[in-house]
Write an enzyme that holds these catalytic residues in place. Sequence first.
Site, mmCIF file in Angstrom:
data_model
loop_
_atom_site.group_PDB
_atom_site.id
_atom_site.type_symbol
_atom_site.label_atom_id
_atom_site.label_comp_id
_atom_site.label_asym_id
_atom_site.label_seq_id
_atom_site.Cartn_x
_atom_site.Cartn_y
_atom_site.Cartn_z
ATOM 1 C CD GLU A 29 4.356 -9.013 1.429
ATOM 2 O OE1 GLU A 29 3.649 -9.314 2.409
ATOM 3 O OE2 GLU A 29 4.660 -9.821 0.525
ATOM 4 C CD GLU A 60 4.344 -13.144 0.031
ATOM 5 O OE1 GLU A 60 3.855 -13.597 -1.022
ATOM 6 O OE2 GLU A 60 3.727 -12.380 0.798
ATOM 7 C CD GLN A 82 3.116 -7.952 6.475
ATOM 8 O OE1 GLN A 82 2.000 -8.395 6.239
ATOM 9 N NE2 GLN A 82 3.494 -6.761 6.085
ATOM 10 C CB ALA A 84 7.891 -17.769 9.108
ATOM 11 C CG HIS A 129 -1.176 -14.583 10.934
ATOM 12 N ND1 HIS A 129 -2.468 -14.919 10.660
ATOM 13 C CD2 HIS A 129 -0.856 -13.596 10.067
ATOM 14 C CE1 HIS A 129 -2.937 -14.152 9.675
ATOM 15 N NE2 HIS A 129 -1.969 -13.351 9.294
HETATM 16 C C1 LIG Z 1 0.855 -14.459 0.942
HETATM 17 C C2 LIG Z 1 0.648 -13.379 1.949
HETATM 18 N N1 LIG Z 1 1.567 -12.409 2.072
HETATM 19 C C3 LIG Z 1 1.418 -11.442 2.997
HETATM 20 C C4 LIG Z 1 0.341 -11.421 3.833
HETATM 21 C C5 LIG Z 1 0.187 -10.347 4.914
HETATM 22 N N2 LIG Z 1 -0.909 -9.424 4.552
HETATM 23 C C6 LIG Z 1 -2.163 -9.632 5.004
HETATM 24 S S1 LIG Z 1 -3.247 -8.557 4.352
HETATM 25 C C7 LIG Z 1 -2.043 -7.747 3.488
HETATM 26 C C8 LIG Z 1 -2.407 -6.587 2.599
HETATM 27 C C9 LIG Z 1 -3.364 -6.958 1.524
HETATM 28 O O1 LIG Z 1 -3.698 -5.843 0.757
HETATM 29 P P1 LIG Z 1 -4.788 -5.926 -0.388
HETATM 30 O O2 LIG Z 1 -4.558 -7.093 -1.257
HETATM 31 O O3 LIG Z 1 -4.827 -4.601 -1.051
HETATM 32 O O4 LIG Z 1 -6.152 -6.198 0.393
HETATM 33 P P2 LIG Z 1 -6.877 -5.259 1.464
HETATM 34 O O5 LIG Z 1 -6.357 -5.657 2.804
HETATM 35 O O6 LIG Z 1 -6.586 -3.851 1.132
HETATM 36 O O7 LIG Z 1 -8.325 -5.580 1.348
HETATM 37 C C10 LIG Z 1 -0.795 -8.336 3.724
HETATM 38 C C11 LIG Z 1 0.466 -7.886 3.141
HETATM 39 C C12 LIG Z 1 -0.593 -12.462 3.671
HETATM 40 N N3 LIG Z 1 -1.702 -12.532 4.433
HETATM 41 N N4 LIG Z 1 -0.421 -13.421 2.722
#
Ligand SMILES: Cc1ncc(C[n+]2csc(CCOP(=O)(O)OP(=O)(O)O)c2C)c(N)n1
Lengths: 338, 424
Positions: A29, A60, A82, A84, A129
Amino acid sequence: MPSMTMIQALNSALADKLADDADVLIFGEDVGYFGGVFRVTAGLQERFGLQRCFDAPIAESGIIATAIGMGAYGLRPVPEIQFADYILPAYDQLVSEAARLRYRSSGEFTAPITVRSPYGGGIFGGQTHSQSPEAIFAHITGLKTVIPSTPYDAKGLLIAAIEDDDPVIFLEPKRLYNGPFDGRPDQQVPGWHGHPAAEVPEGLYRIPLGKAATVREGEAATVLAYGTMVHVALSAIEECGIDAELIDLRSIVPLDIDAIVASVQKTGRCVILHEASRFGGFGGELSALVQERCFYHLEAPVERVCGWDTPYPHAFEWDYFPGPARLIKALRRVTGEA
Amino acid sequence: MRSRYKYAVSNAPVLRPNRLPLRLHIPEPVARPGEAAHFGNLALAEAGAVARPDIDTVEADVRHLPYTLIRVLDDDGHAVGPWAPGLDAEQLIAGLAAMLRTRIFDDRLFRAHRQGKTSFYMKCTGEEAIAVAQSMALGRNDMCFPTYRMLGWLMARDYPLDALVNQIFSNAADPLAGRQLPILYSARDYGFYSLSGNLGSRFGHAVGWAMASAYRGDEGIALGMVGDGTTAEGDFHEALTFAAVYRAPVILCVTNNQWAISSFTGIAGAETATFAAKALAYGIPGLRVDGNDFLAVWAATQWAAERARANLGSTLIEFVTYRVAGHSTSDDPTQYRPKDEADHWPLGDPVDRLKAHLIAIGVWDEERHAALTKQLDDEVKAAVKAAEAVGTLGASKPPVGEMFECVFKDADWRIDEQRTELGL
Ligand SMILES: Cc1ncc(C[n+]2csc(CCOP(=O)(O)OP(=O)(O)O)c2C)c(N)n1
Ligand SMILES: [Mg+2]
């Protein structure tokens, strides 16, 4: 020799492997154009091309599943998760697939993947986190779990992990990315610059998986640590003046049992330090091994200094974090100085 | 060489002339920094152009909806077409106020992070219409399983502002007692399910909640939300399967704000299919809706809610919007998208559009808007002040013993001993 932060050292390892082996590719990611939320893959897409370092969907389990498929085909994928904390959706792929593919196919198919992921707390990241999930991987036969504590080790261990023919979980202590944080949040963290282990050669070199490093020699007690806690331990030992030996395990599977046994047989006392919760943590395994192999050398019960058995609490980060003060107390107890 | 196989697998030659070798496709967005931004690939429709099917229309007859765009507000601020929900001025003004309050609060608390008063913040600038209209369109017995960009839900229900700020500051008055990351609220009495950092993992909870309501023969329904990026998670697809199989009274939604941190929607599969079109394979209706159009959001939510309440099952709704701000306080979007991309966004700003509508129907003017803005700004300022009086991050926190509470209903010996070890 260039001086590098841990982020730069990891980036250098990845770049050197991408240059060295066309079968190495990176995905995860935000790792492509952007270069990762911690910048570990910065510049790699631009330098090596779209197909060598690219963004993955937020899935994931899918990331690890496709990495295993690529690995089985013959590539050496280095997927990034991104945080753990977010590896858990992929746990079944790691446990039931990556870890067992070689065994169940009698070596016909293997999963030579290296899963990089930042772990650990101390950044006010709250419960999702901050976690240290090493024990749930160490428990799984067929997975290797590596945790560096310096830029130099990070590069050498990552290269060795990528070249390893089995799946490796490579946990990066995110609190150490930019400097050797020693568990004292009220003090300014020095950067890596100037630290001897920040001298990182250009080009490929390897640190074998399963070889611990003796960070400090001592006679009074043995401290076993890895990742962030190595620096916490060193700082605690320096503060209290107890002549403890500090061993940085560097990899918990494979585990350098000889280094552990030799040290504890010498000192007769052992304190285990990790950030993860205590109950069922990797410290339990270490404690059992020490007891089994060093029983007649032990002069005090083996102690574990760990995170409490709660989720990682946002506001109470520094009450939860097993910092120098708690280690010093344990060292005083095992050496009878209490 | 003799084949290992008893029968030939294929007689085709390995390489045919004129056939190119296989090639791995990696999606790329229209523009990166320094390139010309545009949204030419975004399929739009005129306001009022899409027919509104009866709620009991069979799914086979609504399969075009994922590929069009339901809009109510036209460029002149008029509400047009069959989806216009017919709200009264009082509701519309309340909606505008909640959206504005959300935006003002976001701006102020984002700044509070820059001033070191909190560890983290995320804004929903440009997306306010979605949570606010949904919060108002649904009832007190319904439960929202939100994302972190749904502050508007709480704002529309008058959740106390100082409690929000106390949570963000993790101070002694934090309603979640310092255990959770800022903005990951939980507000059961306001129909707002506990937020978590993990993406997508509550989508199935929304379905389960709805199944439980149906099981008990109750009246409440559930609403689940994910972002565009999160539709890639298995949890999203599994929730849809359960929702379809059990005809759960749930509204499943995707906020497509064009970005998932630095990844454009193509990385989540949007190069060829819309997010609403995910519904097609599960056999439930999928609506694609202008997410910056307060009235369209309201109308689509209401349509799906009526279906759910009539035991007709679930609906998937994609809200098309744009993430105007960075992903969070840890993000600088100019690193991966053109600086002026927001200026090219074709669906405007939700606050401006609802305001223009209110002016067009003669119930609003600039003066009243300025007065409302000032009043909300004062409310937010006062809430921040009150929370600062309790303390900002680190200067004040709940009693340390709270760290050990709520792990279990009744703590076991481990927690008891560790509490003692910490001197509590
Ligand atoms: C399971 C998981 N994987 C990765 C992340 C890290 N992460 C936090 S927000 C995000 C992007 C999310 O994008 P989207 O679903 O489009 O929502 P937006 O932030 O655009 O509202 C990521 C990859 C996470 N919080 N949870
Ligand atoms: Mg998004």
